[in-house]
Design a protein around this motif. Structure first.
Motif, PDB file in Angstrom:
ATOM      1  N   THR A 146     -15.363  14.590  39.240  1.00 14.54           N
ATOM      2  CA  THR A 146     -16.274  13.651  38.347  1.00 14.54           C
ATOM      3  C   THR A 146     -15.847  12.499  38.155  1.00 14.54           C
ATOM      4  O   THR A 146     -14.797  12.167  37.833  1.00 14.54           O
ATOM      5  CB  THR A 146     -16.542  14.576  37.063  1.00 14.54           C
ATOM      6  N   LYS A 147     -16.977  11.576  37.952  1.00 15.30           N
ATOM      7  CA  LYS A 147     -16.594  10.081  37.704  1.00 15.30           C
ATOM      8  C   LYS A 147     -16.154   9.790  36.180  1.00 15.30           C
ATOM      9  O   LYS A 147     -16.638  10.608  35.287  1.00 15.30           O
ATOM     10  CB  LYS A 147     -17.832   9.318  37.986  1.00 15.30           C
ATOM     11  N   GLY A 148     -15.230   9.179  36.065  1.00 17.17           N
ATOM     12  CA  GLY A 148     -14.723   8.517  34.733  1.00 17.17           C
ATOM     13  C   GLY A 148     -13.495   7.897  34.747  1.00 17.17           C
ATOM     14  O   GLY A 148     -12.722   7.863  35.910  1.00 17.17           O
ATOM     15  N   VAL A 149     -12.989   7.505  33.662  1.00 18.16           N
ATOM     16  CA  VAL A 149     -11.561   7.236  33.342  1.00 18.16           C
ATOM     17  C   VAL A 149     -10.935   8.223  32.529  1.00 18.16           C
ATOM     18  O   VAL A 149     -10.984   8.637  31.603  1.00 18.16           O
ATOM     19  CB  VAL A 149     -11.674   5.870  32.554  1.00 18.16           C
ATOM     20  N   TYR A 150      -9.737   8.726  33.275  1.00 17.16           N
ATOM     21  CA  TYR A 150      -8.877   9.528  32.798  1.00 17.16           C
ATOM     22  C   TYR A 150      -7.487   9.298  32.680  1.00 17.16           C
ATOM     23  O   TYR A 150      -6.919   8.506  33.378  1.00 17.16           O
ATOM     24  CB  TYR A 150      -9.146  10.864  33.710  1.00 17.16           C
ATOM     25  N   LYS A 151      -6.859  10.121  31.564  1.00 15.83           N
ATOM     26  CA  LYS A 151      -5.487   9.722  31.228  1.00 15.83           C
ATOM     27  C   LYS A 151      -4.701  10.798  32.123  1.00 15.83           C
ATOM     28  O   LYS A 151      -5.112  12.024  32.272  1.00 15.83           O
ATOM     29  CB  LYS A 151      -5.166  10.146  29.759  1.00 15.83           C
ATOM     30  N   ASP A 182     -14.303   7.153  40.764  1.00 14.89           N
ATOM     31  CA  ASP A 182     -15.542   6.461  41.128  1.00 14.89           C
ATOM     32  C   ASP A 182     -16.708   7.433  41.457  1.00 14.89           C
ATOM     33  O   ASP A 182     -16.148   8.585  42.200  1.00 14.89           O
ATOM     34  CB  ASP A 182     -15.598   5.294  42.083  1.00 14.89           C
ATOM     35  N   ASP A 183     -17.759   7.206  41.318  1.00  9.38           N
ATOM     36  CA  ASP A 183     -18.884   7.915  42.158  1.00  9.38           C
ATOM     37  C   ASP A 183     -18.711   7.808  43.708  1.00  9.38           C
ATOM     38  O   ASP A 183     -18.080   7.066  44.011  1.00  9.38           O
ATOM     39  CB  ASP A 183     -20.207   7.512  41.811  1.00  9.38           C
ATOM     40  N   PRO A 184     -19.163   8.724  44.590  1.00 10.02           N
ATOM     41  CA  PRO A 184     -19.023   8.844  45.923  1.00 10.02           C
ATOM     42  C   PRO A 184     -19.916   7.587  46.396  1.00 10.02           C
ATOM     43  O   PRO A 184     -20.873   7.115  45.938  1.00 10.02           O
ATOM     44  CB  PRO A 184     -19.747  10.077  46.368  1.00 10.02           C
TER      45      PRO A 184
END
Length: 448
Positions: free
Chosen positions: A80-85, A107-109
């Motif tokens: 899934t797209k996003g900013v993760y820790k 990022d999105d594909p």
């Protein structure tokens, strides 16, 4: 002595204190993204570079798996797209503990694709609409080889026009800031419009005497429609691509072809000269072989007026047999005995008999004919139409059928075909070439 003992005890105590000093934990790790591809699905492998640690606690926000207690957790996948820790905590038995937290952007594909749609047709100027179907990126760079505009930085550049014929490359480069992709497609602009044509006159009309039938072959380029205009013809106009036209008037006549494709119009004009109908066909320099030349298929002795062709014995099929009008029989290279024979009387020669022969009347020897028909060499040479031939009454007589030799040159032989066409053969030469000997003749004959 007591002083020495005190010193030794102190050293032992100091050594024990040094062994029990706590080892600090310093957390560090690295990671590698498979194929450097940050668009989902993303797979990341982590490498633990921690010093002093014994126990580890990994936390992967948004990842699968989401946690691990292994020193090296292996491969973690993000869908899934996003900013993760990503958090790693390490500790040891001495109670030392340390933590490191980083963020990673998923990022999105990235999909790169576009469609090119031709507007109207691909004739110059050719217009195309570009539809961008790419996703997962935020920057676009277009290049249109030979196009207007030549470049664009917007997602959908809209309409592009190409003028020059040939292939033109359309290139799209996209990026999401970390990854760049490019895609190229080609459009083809048709050649510029050309109006042109060729023509072939019918075999039986190749003297261009009217009426004359002509087949036109359109060689235009990049045309979608045609308008023909014919002077002196039975059909004055046509929109066919390759019309067949009969010309009925003598003189020089213009043929005009207008070709168009909705964007351009081009015109080609040519002239063809047609002549008065003399109802006379003249064929020159025909070689008719003696019987040995004919039988060995070197030089034929059978002639078709319609085909205007000499046939050897081997070339005669049942179909061709029905078109043979003249049979020449030359006995030898001395040319002491020669005559023209009707195909239906071919049994009087050494040639094979025809199954469906035509009947032709001959006067081989006018000097022995004893008939009214007469044509001199000078009269033959002056014939420009069929007027003189038309007046001749050609009849077979025993004297007229007599053989001739080579003592009279040129010699005129008269004949009338089964269809009633009257003609004259002018024997110009008796050529001695052994078994391949032949006579050289001209023929003038009525067309109808």
């Amino acid at each position: 002595m007591d002083k020495i003992i005190y010193i030794l005890i102190s050293l032992v105590l100091l050594a024990g204190c040094a062994k029990e000093e706590a080892v600090p934990v310093v957390v560090d790790f690295e990671f590698e993204v498979f194929n450097e591809d940050f668009s989902i699905p993303v797979q990341i492998v982590f490498f633990n570079r921690t010093e002093g640690g014994e126990d580890y606690e990994w936390s992967f926000e948004g990842g699968v798996p989401s946690r691990s207690v292994n020193r090296n957790p292996g491969v973690i996948q993000y869908d899934t797209k996003g900013v993760y820790k990503i958090e790693l905590t390490a500790s040891n038995q001495d109670g030392s503990r340390d933590t490191k937290v980083i963020e990673i952007q998923i990022d999105d594909p990235v999909v790169i694709d576009f469609e090119v749609t031709n507007l109207v047709d691909n004739f110059s100027p050719a217009r195309y609409v570009i539809q961008n179907n790419s996703s997962g990126v935020d920057t676009f760079s277009w290049t249109f080889e030979g196009g207007t505009p030549a470049t664009s930085l917007v997602k959908d550049p809209g309409e592009v026009t190409f003028i020059e014929p040939g292939e033109h490359k359309i290139t799209l480069e996209i990026s999401n800031g970390r990854e760049t992709y490019d895609l190229q497609k080609t459009v083809t602009v048709a050649p510029l419009l050309v109006s042109d044509f060729e023509y072939i006159i019918a075999f039986e009309d190749d003297d261009y005497q009217v009426p004359a039938r002509i087949q036109f072959k359109n060689t235009s380029i990049s045309a979608t429609g045609y308008q023909w205009d014919f002077e002196g013809a039975s059909t004055l106009t046509s929109t066919e691509e390759n019309p067949e036209i009969v010309f009925t008037q003598e003189g020089k006549h213009s043929i005009i072809l207008t070709a168009f494709n909705g964007k351009e119009t081009k015109v080609m004009r040519k002239e063809i000269e047609f002549f008065k109908n003399t109802n006379l066909r003249e064929i020159k320099d025909i070689k008719l072989g003696i019987n040995t030349a004919h039988s060995s298929n070197t030089l034929g002795a059978f002639y078709s007026v319609v085909d205007r062709k000499v046939y050897t014995g081997q070339e005669v099929t049942p179909e061709i047999e029905q078109r043979i009008d003249l049979v020449f029989f030359g006995l030898s290279s001395t040319f002491s005995r020669n005559r023209f024979v009707s195909p239906h009387k071919i049994s009087e020669t050494t040639f094979d008999v025809f199954q469906n022969p035509k009947s032709t009347i001959f006067i081989n020897s006018q000097e022995l004919c004893g008939c009214a028909a007469s044509l001199s060499v000078s009269q033959y040479d002056m014939i420009q139409d069929d007027a003189l031939l038309k007046t001749l009454t050609i009849q077979e007589t025993p004297g007229g059928l007599q053989d001739f030799d080579n003592t009279i040159q040129p010699r005129i032989v008269l004949f009338q075909t089964q269809e009633g066409k009257k003609g004259a053969i002018k024997i110009k030469d008796f050529v001695n070439d052994g078994q391949n000997s032949y006579i050289l003749v001209d023929i003038k004959i009525q067309k109808q």
